[in-house]
Design an enzyme around this catalytic site. Structure first.
Site, PDB file in Angstrom:
ATOM      1  N   CYS A 124       0.816  -1.221   0.000  1.00 29.91           N
ATOM      2  CA  CYS A 124       0.000   0.000   0.000  1.00 29.91           C
ATOM      3  C   CYS A 124       0.847   1.268   0.000  1.00 29.91           C
ATOM      4  O   CYS A 124       0.336   2.355  -0.270  1.00 29.91           O
ATOM      5  CB  CYS A 124      -0.947   0.007   1.194  1.00 29.91           C
ATOM      6  SG  CYS A 124      -2.117  -1.344   1.163  1.00 29.91           S
ATOM      7  N   HIS A 260      -2.949   7.301   2.462  1.00 25.60           N
ATOM      8  CA  HIS A 260      -3.420   6.022   1.931  1.00 25.60           C
ATOM      9  C   HIS A 260      -4.814   5.763   2.474  1.00 25.60           C
ATOM     10  O   HIS A 260      -5.066   5.903   3.670  1.00 25.60           O
ATOM     11  CB  HIS A 260      -2.455   4.909   2.340  1.00 25.60           C
ATOM     12  CG  HIS A 260      -3.014   3.547   2.092  1.00 25.60           C
ATOM     13  ND1 HIS A 260      -3.522   3.175   0.862  1.00 25.60           N
ATOM     14  CD2 HIS A 260      -3.178   2.478   2.910  1.00 25.60           C
ATOM     15  CE1 HIS A 260      -3.954   1.935   0.941  1.00 25.60           C
ATOM     16  NE2 HIS A 260      -3.763   1.491   2.166  1.00 25.60           N
ATOM     17  N   ASN A 290     -10.222   0.442  -0.274  1.00 20.13           N
ATOM     18  CA  ASN A 290      -8.755   0.422  -0.191  1.00 20.13           C
ATOM     19  C   ASN A 290      -8.214  -0.188  -1.486  1.00 20.13           C
ATOM     20  O   ASN A 290      -8.366  -1.390  -1.722  1.00 20.13           O
ATOM     21  CB  ASN A 290      -8.330  -0.405   1.030  1.00 20.13           C
ATOM     22  CG  ASN A 290      -6.817  -0.475   1.196  1.00 20.13           C
ATOM     23  OD1 ASN A 290      -6.069  -0.119   0.287  1.00 20.13           O
ATOM     24  ND2 ASN A 290      -6.379  -0.947   2.349  1.00 20.13           N
TER      25      ASN A 290
END
Ligand code: UT7
Length: 333
Positions: A124, A260, A290
């Site tokens: 990520c 993020h 996500n």
């Protein structure tokens, strides 16, 4: 932690952004129905802030999303693909173990044979890591432009029987076109910082890999531990102060926090720790979920399109993910 100063003479600036999302969008109710999950739309929304996510269908993949996001960025800039000297794709859900997604994009866009073309995997955190890699490559390269893409299709990697993880992820890609500019322009990547703690790798991992029986595996996550460490690192006030000091700024100067997009409760905790009001936080988690390495460039493209990011604005990018690996950047728009 490794910290790298910005270059003295040139720096890389964002000249355009682009995004690509799968055609299919699933609300929480759609997802629960499609996968027969023991969950409720209300649980997903209240515990994560996610309202919907895009999911690839036949003909769509990490590569096609990366390609289309890159095309969108080039089109916005009015730049031909042959001007691109560096192409870095951040992904941990590539179409193939090899060749890289970047090589596939290279062919699809018709990039020059002299281009530096590679994928990186920092989970990520991949997009901010890729910015750092692209900056370094551009500095050593004769061409002035780089494409940095975050692209993922996590729907191919989640365990659809694990309600604790499969509701969190979505597919998509975001791209930025970077240009090498003189420092005197005032724009661009002012400073960045990369860090890691590999001892915590088991907390967020795929269950298998090619070297473990020719299988990709599925996502395995200790949600509470990941949550705790994500807040600890992305919300680290002393770290943010030090990064911004190298950019000649303070947290009070930051116009937009672009974190993020993992969980709205993580974003709220991070914003609180950094004393940033909610209206200065770019949030696209509700519509994209996500998307791992794609989440920050997707957020940048949406915020730019909505006219929120304006020339001269100072952005603080914060990323955290599997490894654990984290990264942050101060970027003047
Ligand atoms: O990009 C970086 C990677 N990921 C992240 O950043 C994610 C970090 N972690 C999180 O966002 C949160 O930990 C989750 C959203 C994954 C979980 O939220 P939580 O508030 O930590 O829930 P929990 O894991 O403590 O579970 C609470 C309850 C459990 O039931 P019991 O044991 O209390 O009866 C779970 O089984 O919620 C249950 N649960 C669900 N219930 C309905 C877990 N997932 C679901 C679900 N629907 N989808």
């Amino acid at each position: 932690m490794m910290t790298v100063p910005a270059y003295a003479a040139t720096r890389v600036a964002v000249v355009a952004t682009g995004r690509a999302l799968p055609a299919r969008a699933w609300t929480n109710a759609d997802l629960i129905a499609a996968r027969g999950l023991d969950s409720t739309p209300d649980w997903i929304e209240s515990r994560t802030g996610i309202l919907q996510r895009h999911i690839v269908s036949d003909g769509e993949s990490t590569f096609t999303l990366a390609r289309d996001a890159a095309r969108a960025a080039l089109a916005k800039a009015g730049m031909p693909a042959h001007a691109v000297g560096v192409l870095v794709v951040a992904t941990c859900t590539p179409d193939y173990t090899f060749p890289s997604v970047a090589a596939l994009v290279h062919a699809a866009l018709g990039l020059p044979a002299t281009a530096a073309v590679l994928d990186i995997n920092a989970a990520c955190s991949g997009f901010v890591h890729a910015l750092a890699v692209a900056e370094g490559l551009l500095a050593a390269h004769t061409l002035d432009y780089a494409l940095v893409i975050g692209a993922e299709s996590f729907s191919n990697l989640v365990d659809w029987t694990d309600r604790g993880t499969c509701v969190l992820f979505g597919d998509g890609a975001g791209a930025v076109l970077l240009k090498k500019e003189a420092v005197s322009s005032g724009r661009g990547l002012l400073a960045y910082s990369l860090g890691a703690d590999g001892t915590l790798a088991p907390e967020l991992t795929s269950t298998h890999g090619v070297a473990q029986g020719q299988r990709a595996g599925v996502v395995h996550m200790n949600g509470r531990e990941v949550f705790r460490h994500a807040v600890r690192h992305m919300g680290d006030r002393a770290h943010a102060d030090a990064l911004l000091a190298r950019a000649g700024a303070t947290l009070a100067d930051v116009d937009w926090l672009v974190p993020h997009q993992a969980n709205i409760r993580i974003l709220d905790a991070v914003a609180q720790d950094l004393a940033m009001p909610r209206d200065k936080v770019v949030i696209t988690l509700d519509r994209h979920a996500n998307t791992s390495a794609a989440s920050i460039p997707l957020a940048l493209d949406v915020a730019a399109e909505e006219g929120r990011l304006r020339p001269g604005h100072l952005l603080l990018l914060l990323a955290f993910g599997a490894g654990f690996v984290w990264s942050s950047a101060a970027l003047r728009w």
